[in-house]
Write an enzyme that holds these catalytic residues in place. Structure first.
Site, PDB file in Angstrom:
ATOM      1  N   ASP A 145     -40.221  35.882 -40.313  1.00  0.00           N
ATOM      2  CA  ASP A 145     -39.248  35.454 -39.305  1.00  0.00           C
ATOM      3  C   ASP A 145     -39.426  33.940 -39.073  1.00  0.00           C
ATOM      4  O   ASP A 145     -40.379  33.314 -39.568  1.00  0.00           O
ATOM      5  CB  ASP A 145     -39.401  36.261 -38.014  1.00  0.00           C
ATOM      6  CG  ASP A 145     -38.128  36.202 -37.165  1.00  0.00           C
ATOM      7  OD1 ASP A 145     -37.242  35.381 -37.456  1.00  0.00           O
ATOM      8  OD2 ASP A 145     -38.028  36.986 -36.197  1.00  0.00           O
TER       9      ASP A 145
HETATM   10  C1  BGC Z   1     -35.057  35.943 -34.977  1.00  0.00           C
HETATM   11  C2  BGC Z   1     -34.479  36.644 -36.185  1.00  0.00           C
HETATM   12  C3  BGC Z   1     -33.464  35.790 -36.869  1.00  0.00           C
HETATM   13  C4  BGC Z   1     -34.089  34.446 -37.169  1.00  0.00           C
HETATM   14  C5  BGC Z   1     -33.151  33.514 -37.880  1.00  0.00           C
HETATM   15  C6  BGC Z   1     -35.479  34.512 -35.266  1.00  0.00           C
HETATM   16  O1  BGC Z   1     -35.822  33.842 -34.121  1.00  0.00           O
HETATM   17  O2  BGC Z   1     -36.152  36.674 -34.489  1.00  0.00           O
HETATM   18  O3  BGC Z   1     -33.907  37.860 -35.804  1.00  0.00           O
HETATM   19  O4  BGC Z   1     -33.004  36.419 -38.036  1.00  0.00           O
HETATM   20  O5  BGC Z   1     -34.490  33.838 -35.967  1.00  0.00           O
HETATM   21  O6  BGC Z   1     -32.150  33.071 -37.081  1.00  0.00           O
END
Ligand code: BGC
Length: 759
Positions: free
Chosen positions: A303
Site C-alpha cells: 500500500d
Molecule cells: C489506500 C489504498 C489505495 C492507495 C492508493 C492508500 O492510502 O490505503 O486503498 O489504493 O492509497 O491510492
C-alpha cells in the site's frame, strides 16, 4: 450424538469431544467439492515464459528495480512529477498511480515505447473503487443491493471507462470485513459478513477483469487490503489489529479467497500490523497463507508508502532494511515510497536480496503486463474514451444500481411513496444540494459538476408528474457546524408544504480513509433540524446520505419514513427520486448492523452465543443499560409491498457427508405493488468442537414478485457449506445437527433442522 470432523486436507479426524475413530480417506464426492473450493484458479491469457526469460536477461538492475516501483504522480490531476519523464525514457518506471486519460497516458506510454531501450510498456494504476467517471453507489451501498449481477455490471462499466482512459490496473475490490462503523473505510467494503463479502468480491473481480485477464475493455483488479485492516482496534484507521488465526481464516480471509478464485490479478497488502508484524511483511498472512497455502503467484503490491513505513512500525531501522524486508517477504511492487529503487542495488550487491528473488518480482509484474496485452497494444484509442465515458448506457446503469442499493428502514403510515396528488414538497437539509457528497470519499475521476443532486432529481421528477407539485428548498443548516440560522427558513418552507423530504447524513469527507470517528451521531445541527421540522407536524421522510451506520435512535423513533441511500453516485438525485415517487420500489437490505449507540460496538449478527447468552437474568452477556439489540439488524430492509415466507422444506432430515441438501421456501407478495425481496438462508452448527456463531449467512436470492405472485426459492447446501476452522485451524466439517433459518433478515425467520451423518 456422534460428531466427527472432516478435515479439508483430505483427512477425517475424530471429534475431540467424543473421541470417535479416525477414518482414512474422504469420499470421492467430498474430494471433488474440496477440489473445486481449494483449487487455485487457472491463469488468464497465455504468457510466453521464454519471451519473458529473454527480456529479463536483457534488463539491467536499474531496469528491474524500475519495474518494481509504482510511481506517484500529482494526486489530483495525475500529471507526472519532475524527473519522471526522464526516468521513463531510461526504462526505469514500471507503473504509475493516478495518471489517466487516453491522450495523456498515450503520450506517456509513447516515451516508454519509443525512447526506452527495452520498450517495456508502462502500466497505469488508479483507485477505481465504484466507477471511473460514471460513479456508482459506494461499495457498501452496492452490497446493500444483494444483487451480484448489478455489482458485476457496475464493475464492468467502471472497467470499460477506466481502460478507455488508459488505466489498466485498478486498486479494487476492497474486501475488508468490518465490524466497527467507527472505521471510516467501512464504506469501501461490503460490510460485516464474510459470505456476502465473498460473493460481492467475486462479482467485482468478474466485472473488472472479465472472464480472463486481458479481455479488451477490462482491467487487472487488485484485491485489498490483505489483511485484517478492517479489524483496526477501536475503529481507528491504520491501527493495530488483534485477531485470532481462526477468526482470520473464518471471517477476514474468505472474501480474498473468493477474489482469488475469481482469478484476481494482484493483491495489495494492508497498512496495519497484525500479531507483531506489519501486513506488508507478515510472514503468516503473506508468506504462509497467500504464497504457500493459496499458491498465489501474481503481483503483490504494497500500500501507499507502506514499505517506507516499516521504519515507523519499528521493524526496520532504515530504508535499506525496509526494502530488504519487503522484498524478502514477497512484495513485488512498491507503491509510492521508493525504497526498492534507492536501496535495491546495494541489497543485491551485498547479497541481502537474491537475484532470483528480484527476478521473480520482475517476472510477476511483466507477466501481468503481458496478460493485459500491453506489449501488443500499449496505446488506447482516444475515440473510444470519448464514446464510453459517461455514455447514456453507463448513466442509466448507475441510476438503476443506485436504486437497487437503497434500503427503506421505516415507512410508518406509508408516507412513501409520495402520493400522486401531492401538491407541494419541501426539500430540506444540507445533503440535498451538495453535489460532492453523493460521490462518496473515493470517486476516481467523477466530477461533482456531473452529479445529479437530490434536489435536482426531485425537481426533475416532480416536473414530469401529471399535476406537478411545487418543490421548495431550504438548507436548514450545514452538514457540520453550530449555526441554526437557517432553521426559521426551513420551518417556513416545511409549513407551507404537504410533505417534507429531509436530506441529512454525513459529508463524504467524514467517511472513507483516515476518517475514523468516535461519535456516530448525525454531525452538526442536523438532529436539531430534524427535531424542529418534526415540530411542524408535517409528514416527513428522511433520506440519509452517509458512509457508515449512524446512531440515529431519535430519527428511527420519531420520523415515520427513512430511506438509507448511502452515497449513491453520479445519478444520486434521479435514483432517490425514483424511489420517493414510487417509480422504483426499494428492495435493498443492510449489509451490516446499525448499533443503537457507539458503546455497543462491535455489534454484528454472527456473534458467538457465549456461555451466558443475553436474557432477562442479570448475569448474562449484555449491556445492562441498553441491551444487545441493534437499531437495525444485518439483512434488514423494507419495501413498499409486503412479503410472506412459508412452507420451509428440506429435501431430507439427514445428509451424508459429500451429499447436498435442498432447502426451499415459498415467498408471496401479499402487498399492493410489484417489489423485490431478498430471501436469506442462515445456518447454525448446534454443537461443534469449537464455539460457532449463532447464525451465519450461507445463501441469498433477490427476487422480484408481482402483487399476489408466489414463488418457490431454492437453495442447495453442500457439505462444505457446513464447514469451519477447528482447533488446529484446519478447515473441517463435523457430523451432527444444524439449524437452518430462512427469512427476510438476520432476525427471526422460519427454522428447520437436519443432521450431517456419516456416509
Ligand atoms: C489506500 C489504498 C489505495 C492507495 C492508493 C492508500 O492510502 O490505503 O486503498 O489504493 O492509497 O491510492
Amino acid at each position: 450424538m456422534s460428531r466427527q470432523s472432516l478435515l479439508a486436507g483430505g483427512e477425517l479426524a475424530a471429534n475431540r469431544a467424543e473421541g470417535s475413530g479416525r477414518l482414512r480417506s474422504i469420499t470421492a464426492a467430498l474430494a471433488s467439492v474440496l477440489a473445486t473450493i481449494l483449487a487455485v484458479p487457472a491463469s488468464g491469457a497465455e504468457v510466453d515464459e521464454r519471451t519473458l526469460d529473454d527480456l529479463i536477461r536483457r534488463m539491467s538492475v536499474a531496469d528491474k528495480l524500475g519495474q518494481l516501483q509504482q510511481f506517484g504522480t500529482d494526486g489530483n490531476t495525475g500529471e507526472l512529477l519532475k524527473g519522471q519523464e526522464e526516468l521513463l525514457a531510461q526504462g526505469q518506471i514500471g507503473s504509475f498511480i493516478n495518471a489517466r486519460g487516453a491522450r495523456y497516458t498515450n503520450r506517456i506510454q509513447r516515451i516508454a515505447i519509443e525512447s526506452s531501450p527495452l520498450k517495456i510498456p508502462v502500466l497505469f494504476g488508479y483507485d477505481v473503487i465504484h466507477g471511473y467517471r460514471t460513479i456508482f453507489p459506494a461499495p457498501l451501498g452496492m452490497a446493500s443491493s444483494w444483487d451480484m449481477k448489478a455489482i458485476e455490471q457496475a464493475s464492468a462499466i467502471a472497467a470499460r471507462e477506466a481502460s478507455a482512459a488508459g488505466v489498466r490496473w485498478v486498486f479494487a475490490p476492497m474486501v475488508d470485513i468490518a465490524r466497527d462503523p467507527r472505521w471510516g473505510r467501512i464504506i469501501e467494503g461490503a460490510g460485516e459478513d464474510p459470505y456476502l463479502g465473498s460473493r460481492a468480491a467475486a462479482a467485482q473481480v468478474r466485472g473488472l477483469q472479465g472472464a480472463t485477464l486481458g479481455e479488451p475493455g477490462h482491467v487487472a483488479a487488485c484485491v485489498k487490503h490483505w489483511v485484517a485492516y478492517g479489524a483496526a482496534e477501536g475503529g481507528r484507521d491504520y491501527n493495530s489489529s488483534e485477531v485470532s488465526e481462526r477468526t482470520l481464516r473464518g471471517v477476514y480471509f474468505p472474501p480474498f479467497r473468493a477474489a482469488l478464485d475469481a482469478g484476481v490479478g494482484s493483491f495489495m497488502t494492508a497498512l496495519n500490523e497484525l500479531d507483531g508484524e506489519p501486513a506488508t511483511v507478515n510472514s503468516f498472512t503473506l508468506g504462509q497463507v497467500l504464497r504457500k497455502e493459496w499458491k498465489f503467484d501474481g503481483v503483490v503490491l504494497s500500500d501507499y508508502q507502506a514499505v517506507e513505513q516499516l521504519i515507523d512500525h519499528g521493524v526496520a531501522k532504515d530504508g535499506e532494511a525496509a526494502a530488504q524486508m519487503a522484498l524478502k517477504a514477497g512484495i513485488d511492487v512498491e507503491e509510492q515510497s521508493e525504497m526498492f529503487r534507492k536501496h535495491g542495488a546495494t541489497l543485491l550487491q551485498e547479497g541481502k536480496v537474491s537475484q532470483a528473488r528480484l527476478d521473480q518480482a520482475v517476472r510477476r509484474i511483466l507477466r501481468l503486463k503481458m496478460k493485459l496485452g500491453l506489449f501488443e497494444k500499449p496505446y488506447v484509442d482516444e475515440a473510444i474514451e470519448h464514446a464510453e465515458i459517461l455514455c447514456a448506457g453507463n448513466l442509466a446503469a448507475a441510476r438503476e444500481v443506485a436504486g437497487r442499493s437503497m434500503v427503506l428502514l421505516r415507512n410508518e403510515g406509508e408516507i412513501l411513496p409520495l402520493k400522486p396528488d401531492v401538491q407541494s414538497i419541501a426539500v430540506i437539509g444540507p445533503m440535498a444540494v451538495n453535489p460532492q457528497d453523493p460521490l462518496g470519499p473515493w470517486f476516481a475521476d467523477g466530477k461533482k459538476e456531473e452529479t445529479v443532486t437530490l434536489l435536482a432529481g426531485i425537481k426533475a421528477r416532480a416536473a414530469k408528474a401529471p399535476n406537478p407539485p411545487k418543490v421548495a428548498y431550504a438548507k436548514g443548516c450545514e452538514a457540520v457546524g453550530d449555526s441554526r440560522e437557517g432553521f426559521d427558513e426551513a420551518l417556513r418552507v416545511a409549513r407551507e408544504s404537504d410533505v417534507v423530504i429531509l436530506a441529512i447524513g454525513e459529508p463524504s469527507d467524514q467517511s472513507g480513509e483516515a476518517a475514523s470517528l468516535a461519535s456516530l451521531d448525525l454531525p452538526g445541527q442536523q438532529l436539531a433540524l430534524a427535531q424542529a421540522i418534526k415540530g411542524t407536524g408535517k409528514p416527513i421522510a428522511v433520506v440519509l446520505l452517509n458512509g457508515r451506520p449512524l446512531t440515529i435512535g431519535w430519527v428511527a423513533e420519531n420520523i415515520p419514513a427513512i430511506l438509507e441511500a448511502w452515497y449513491p453516485g453520479s445519478q444520486a438525485g434521479n435514483a432517490v427520486a425514483d424511489i420517493l415517487f414510487g417509480d422504483v420500489n426499494p428492495g435493498g437490505k443492510l449489509p451490516l448492523t446499525f448499533p443503537k449507540t457507539v458503546g455497543q460496538i462491535p455489534l454484528y449478527y454472527n456473534h458467538m452465543n457465549t456461555g451466558r447468552p443475553a436474557g432477562d437474568f442479570k448475569y448474562t452477556s449484555k449491556y445492562a443499560d441498553i441491551g444487545n439489540q441493534p437499531l437495525y439488524s444485518f439483512g434488514f430492509g423494507l419495501s413498499y409491498t409486503r412479503f410472506k415466507l412459508d412452507n420451509l422444506a428440506l429435501s431430507a432430515k439427514t445428509i451424508p457427508v459429500g451429499g447436498r441438501l435442498e432447502v426451499s421456501v415459498e415467498v408471496e407478495n401479499v402487498g399492493p405493488r410489484a417489489g423485490d425481496e431478498v430471501v436469506q438462508l442462515y445456518l447454525r452448527d448446534e454443537v461443534a468442537s469449537v464455539t460457532r456463531p449463532v447464525k451465519e449467512l450461507r445463501g441469498f436470492e433477490r427476487i422480484r414478485l408481482e402483487p399476489g405472485e408466489r414463488r418457490t426459492v431454492r437453495f442447495t447446501l453442500e457439505t462444505m457449506d457446513l464447514g469451519f476452522y477447528d482447533r488446529e485451524n484446519r478447515f473441517c466439517v463435523e457430523l451432527g445437527r444444524f439449524k437452518v433459518t430462512v427469512g427476510d433478515s438476520s432476525e427471526g425467520g422460519l427454522d428447520a433442522t437436519f443432521e450431517l451423518v456419516r456416509r
